[in-house]
Design an enzyme around this catalytic site. Structure first.
Site, short mmCIF file in Angstrom:
data_model
loop_
_atom_site.label_atom_id
_atom_site.label_comp_id
_atom_site.label_asym_id
_atom_site.label_seq_id
_atom_site.Cartn_x
_atom_site.Cartn_y
_atom_site.Cartn_z
N LYS B 79 -10.49 -78.16 6.09
CA LYS B 79 -9.96 -78.67 7.36
C LYS B 79 -8.45 -78.86 7.26
O LYS B 79 -7.95 -79.33 6.22
CB LYS B 79 -10.65 -80.00 7.69
CG LYS B 79 -10.35 -80.53 9.10
CD LYS B 79 -11.11 -81.83 9.36
CE LYS B 79 -10.85 -82.39 10.75
NZ LYS B 79 -11.58 -83.66 10.99
N SER B 153 -14.16 -83.79 15.26
CA SER B 153 -12.95 -83.00 15.20
C SER B 153 -13.00 -81.87 14.17
O SER B 153 -12.17 -80.97 14.21
CB SER B 153 -11.77 -83.91 14.87
OG SER B 153 -11.93 -84.45 13.57
N SER B 177 -16.73 -87.23 12.82
CA SER B 177 -16.11 -85.90 12.89
C SER B 177 -16.65 -84.86 11.91
O SER B 177 -16.33 -83.68 12.04
CB SER B 177 -14.60 -86.02 12.71
OG SER B 177 -14.00 -86.47 13.91
#
Lengths: 485, 482
Positions: B79, B153, B177
């Site tokens: 990420k 996210s 997330s």
């Protein structure tokens, strides 16, 4: 005159100190604490506030904070919490300063400040730890941001450990404020928490100043920022008190403001109005766990604490028979005090004090040498005092010997031997005195007639003849006896 | 090679170890897959095909001499909120478009020099969002249906794993997330105990909540990836100095006698019926496997969301203050420093970031602190107590991961509160700091449904064992999509 005038009002003064802690590394990272290095040479992702970097509290800084708290008679908190103080400024890389807010490391305490013949007790409100900001340099002006062509930031200072100490508004005068700052410096140095050198910015002082109303209620207080010497602490506060008095005398009202003292003009200038004060949006720093300071941890630090200046001064008076003043001189320099104690353990303590606080300290000061860097050892000093005490060397010759030892590190007895500085023997001195009397008949006569002032002249002649190696006391005694007075 | 792409990470690891496949071949397969599908999916902000090959070559060299840890050669998506040395790290934000970190996040340290990284995965800006529509680099699509969101996210990480653009990924979970996008993309997402994995190098969103977590094809892969990233880190004061157990040992020991509580508050009408059905079915499967299944109440679960949306923005308002244009990232030139700050932040942050900065600034400001931030912290304490009470009676709690399956792109962008409700099931565990895992439990309307299992602090071995049993009960088969 001013002092008179001031007495009609009652000054209320509280001080806030920012102290650079004597740690090797920064408050929340491993970067070295430095002064005067090229800009931005001691930085890392943590102290530059890079994304993702996290703070780790410096254990030594916490220990020093506890030591300072103990020295100031504070309650060390069992739990202390770092908080974020949020504001934007280019020298604040994270957009917040990590400080302590409602749960500081120490609360409550006091400082007994020697002031003339009395002692003033100044309450300590709180003591907390925080990090220093970096340093902005505005280019093209005299350092002000306004009108500069550009601004640079040096992050070497960013993240340096700071301790903030806030006193109660117990301080009655500018002179007492100076004494308080001075005494705090002595304590911090004595326990090794900080060098606390104001000129180097290691000790910075702000003052909250107000004048008590005639009805006894508190007046409006102003804050005087960043006074960078002990003298300016006194002068700045005096200037501000005078400004407030003039306002009140003219029937005006003192506004709550932040002020800066300009030593050049001896005046204070307004920095900003309090109504523009920041909302710092303090909240507990989520990147750091609360500090847990157990009683045993604090107790261990307490046991390792060096002797405080007050206690040491009292002990020197008690054990060595020094006057409080003499003891104070010794105690103000921790190394000198240790040196003294070593000498006093083997030589006459009073003589040791005279030599060390007098001649030795003068030599150190003149040459800018620290006690530990000096070539004179306690052993040298013991030997020298012994030579004088046994009459082998005159006091004045001994001063010469010390000068040489200070330069070369030789043993005093070697110096005496080589330079021929040994005291003149009794028989020889007798002859010299006779010679001086016969070659200065007029002066000798005046002494016989009771004019004691002339003895000094004859003494000088004796010393000259013996190249200063005569024992002054014995020479004087001989002169007076021979001249029958 | 299509075979290679459908293996789990631990299966691939076995083949690498046995010399049946080289790390380079695996990296090439992942790179090809990225090239093939990422134009549609937009899983990555930055792809790093050459870096993957270079590191693959290095691990291949090490493999020949033995001594390579089982996770090292398996290509991974990271990420874009995790700092990677020499590879730009944008956080999905324009303000960090040009930012290249000087160091690697600590979580990556156990990969030797660095992992065989295929790219930096797309995300909601600064990890704020539940759909990956808030990225400055465009939304990520759900590999199950390109018209739908992948969740957020960590939507880029989830989509990358679901699409086979790498065998696994690292995501971060502040209020769900990792778990929610895992649920919406049909993969496994684990949020470890707060403090289990170092946050050093994780660009902070809500510091007191942020966790790095594995996003994988199955539970065994999660255990393996957690093994790689867990551990104490002296650079992170909040990382726990607790020994890391062997997460793979006992993984298949089953749930005989384990006490499982289904959270009643998270099974009411606010949750879609199709989702509830899948959760009930998996709970029944656990019971069939020998667990004692009952109902448990977390009475403050619904207040958790409200507390979360005070605490997380409060921390954001402070954490994002460092993006001021002074030292790195975007700077918009202006007259005077305050104008420079204002214009830089105006241009650099997206709408959601600005919204949360404003919310947090308000919640912390003097006069409102007690009413909002302090109150939210009290609620947080209540939630912690809820969990403590629940764990007195149950070993594992079960709930949906998300109240619905993946929704259509744009469906909730105009209604922030509706978007925030996506986290309603995930947020309680975040506030309590307990570990939680989402496994694919089945389908509703043809889209994956996540089942969440929550354990007490540092009970990951037990939680993973329960999740493994739940996974078997669900019988969900992973296959790369589209």
């Amino acid at each position: 005159m001013q002092t008179q005038q001031r007495r009609t009002y009652q000054a209320v003064i509280g001080l806030e100190f920012h102290v650079h802690l004597a740690t090797r590394t920064k408050m929340f990272c491993g970067c070295r604490v430095t002064y005067g290095e090229p800009p931005n040479t001691h930085t890392c992702p943590v102290c530059l506030g890079h994304p993702g970097a996290l703070p780790v509290a410096n254990e030594r800084a916490i220990e020093l904070g506890v030591m300072a708290g103990l020295a100031l008679n504070c309650d060390v908190s069992e739990r202390a919490v770092f908080a974020r103080k949020n504001y934007f400024y280019p020298d604040l890389p994270k957009g917040y300063q990590i400080s302590q807010f409602d749960e500081p490391i120490c609360l409550g305490g006091h400082l007994d400040v020697p002031f003339g013949d009395e002692t003033i007790r100044v309450g300590i409100t709180r003591l907390h730890l925080e990090e220093d900001a970096a340093k902005n340099v505005h280019v093209g002006t005299s350092g002000r941001m306004h009108g500069s062509v550009g601004s640079l930031v040096d992050f070497n200072r960013g993240g340096t450990p700071l301790m903030e100490i806030v006193t109660e508004p117990d301080i009655p005068s500018p002179e007492a404020a100076r004494a308080t700052a001075n005494h705090l410096k002595d304590i911090l140095r004595a326990i090794g928490v900080s060098e606390a050198d104001m000129e180097k910015g290691q000790l910075r002082c702000d003052a909250n100043v107000s004048i008590r109303n005639p009805d006894g209620s508190f007046g409006t207080k102003t804050e005087l920022k960043n006074m960078n010497s002990f003298r300016f602490v006194e002068k700045g506060i005096a200037a501000e008190l005078q400004r407030q008095e003039e306002i009140l005398a003219g029937g005006g009202r003192v506004e709550q403001t932040t002020l800066h003292y300009d030593p050049e003009t001896d005046e204070v200038h307004e920095l900003r109005s309090k109504e523009f004060a920041h909302d710092y949006r303090y909240f507990p720093e989520p990147d750091l766990l609360p500090l847990e300071l157990s009683a045993s941890y604090v107790g261990e630090i307490g046991e390792r604490m060096p002797e405080l200046p007050d206690a040491m001064r009292a002990r020197f008076v008690e054990r060595y028979g020094l006057s409080p003043y003499e003891a104070g001189v010794m105690v103000s320099d921790r190394e000198l005090a240790a040196f003294y104690e070593e000498v006093a353990s083997e030589a006459d303590p009073k003589q040791a004090s005279n030599w060390i606080s007098g001649d030795f300290r003068a030599l150190l000061n003149e040459s800018g040498t620290g006690v530990s860097d000096s070539k004179v050892t306690p052993g040298h000093m013991v030997e020298l005092i012994g030579l004088v005490g046994s009459g082998k060397v005159s006091r004045s010759a001994a001063r010469t010997v010390l000068d040489v030892v200070f330069k070369t590190g030789e043993r005093p007895s070697e110096v005496v031997e080589r330079e021929g500085l040994g005291s003149v023997e009794a028989d020889e001195l007798d002859g010299v005195v006779d010679g001086v009397i016969s070659s200065n008949p007029d002066e000798a006569e005046r002494v016989r007639n009771g004019d004691k002032k002339v003895v000094g002249f004859l003494m000088g002649q004796v010393m000259k003849a013996t190249r200063g190696n005569a024992d002054g006391g014995r020479a004087r005694e001989l002169l007076l006896r021979k001249l029958g007075s | 090679m299509a075979d290679l792409l459908s293996l789990t990470a631990h299966e691939l690891s076995g083949k690498l170890d046995a010399g049946e496949v080289s790390v380079r071949e695996a990296a090439e397969a992942a790179n090809r897959r990225v090239e093939e599908v990422d134009g549609d999916l937009n899983s990555f902000v930055t792809t790093t095909p050459e870096l993957a090959l270079e590191r693959a070559g290095r691990v291949d060299g090490l493999l020949r001499n033995g001594g390579v840890r089982p996770w090292e050669g398996v290509p991974i998506a990271v990420k874009d909120v995790l700092s990677t040395r020499g590879v730009r790290t944008t956080c999905g934000s324009k303000i960090l478009e040009e930012f290249t970190p000087l160091y690697d996040a600590s979580a990556l340290k156990n990969f030797g020099d660095a992992p065989v990284m295929v790219g930096k995965a797309n995300m909601d800006e600064f990890a704020m969002g539940s759909s990956t529509e808030n990225s400055a680099y465009g939304p990520t699509k759900n590999p199950w249906d390109l018209n739908r969101v992948p969740g957020g996210s960590s939507g880029g990480s989830a989509a990358a794993v679901a699409a086979g653009e790498g065998w696994w990924a690292l995501g971060t979970d502040t209020g769900g997330s990792v778990r929610q996008p895992a649920a919406l993309c049909g993969i496994v997402g684990l949020k470890p105990t707060y403090g289990r994995v170092s946050r050093y190098g994780l660009i902070s969103f809500g510091s007191s909540l942020d966790c790095i977590g594995p996003m994988t094809r199955d539970v065994r892969d999660s255990a393996l990836l957690l093994q790689a990233i867990a551990g104490h880190d002296p650079r992170d004061s909040t990382s726990a100095n607790v020994e890391v157990p062997d997460y793979l040992a006992g993984l298949d020991a089953g749930v005989e006698g384990l006490r499982v509580g289904v959270v009643t508050e998270l099974m009411d009408e606010r949750i879609d019926a199709g989702v509830r059905e899948v959760v009930s079915k998996v709970a029944a499967g656990l019971e069939a496997a020998g667990a004692e299944v009952g109902e448990v109440s977390l009475p403050h679960a619904y207040y958790a969301l409200e507390a979360y949306y005070i605490i997380a923005p409060a921390e954001v308002s402070s954490n994002l203050a460092r993006f001021d244009g002074v030292r790195y990232g975007l700077r918009v030139q202006a007259d005077g420093v305050h104008e420079m700050y204002r214009k830089t932040r105006e241009a650099g942050f997206g709408a959601e970031a600005k919204r949360r900065i404003m919310l947090g600034t308000y919640a912390l400001s003097s006069g409102y602190y007690d009413a909002y931030y302090a109150q939210a912290q009290k609620v947080r304490t209540k939630i912690v107590e809820d969990f403590r009470d629940a764990y007195a009676r149950y070993d594992v709690l079960v709930s949906p991961t998300s109240p619905s399956v993946a929704f259509e792109i744009g469906a909730k962008t105009d209604d922030p509160l509706a978007m925030y409700l996506q986290d309603i099931c995930a947020v309680p565990a975040s506030l309590a700091g307990v570990p939680a895992i989402s496994i694919p439990g089945g389908l509703a309307d043809g889209l994956p449904v996540g089942v969440q299992l929550m354990g007490d602090h540092f009970t990951e071995p037990m939680l993973l064992r329960a999740a493994r049993a739940a996974e078997q009960a669900a019988g969900f088969e992973f296959a790369p999509r589209p």
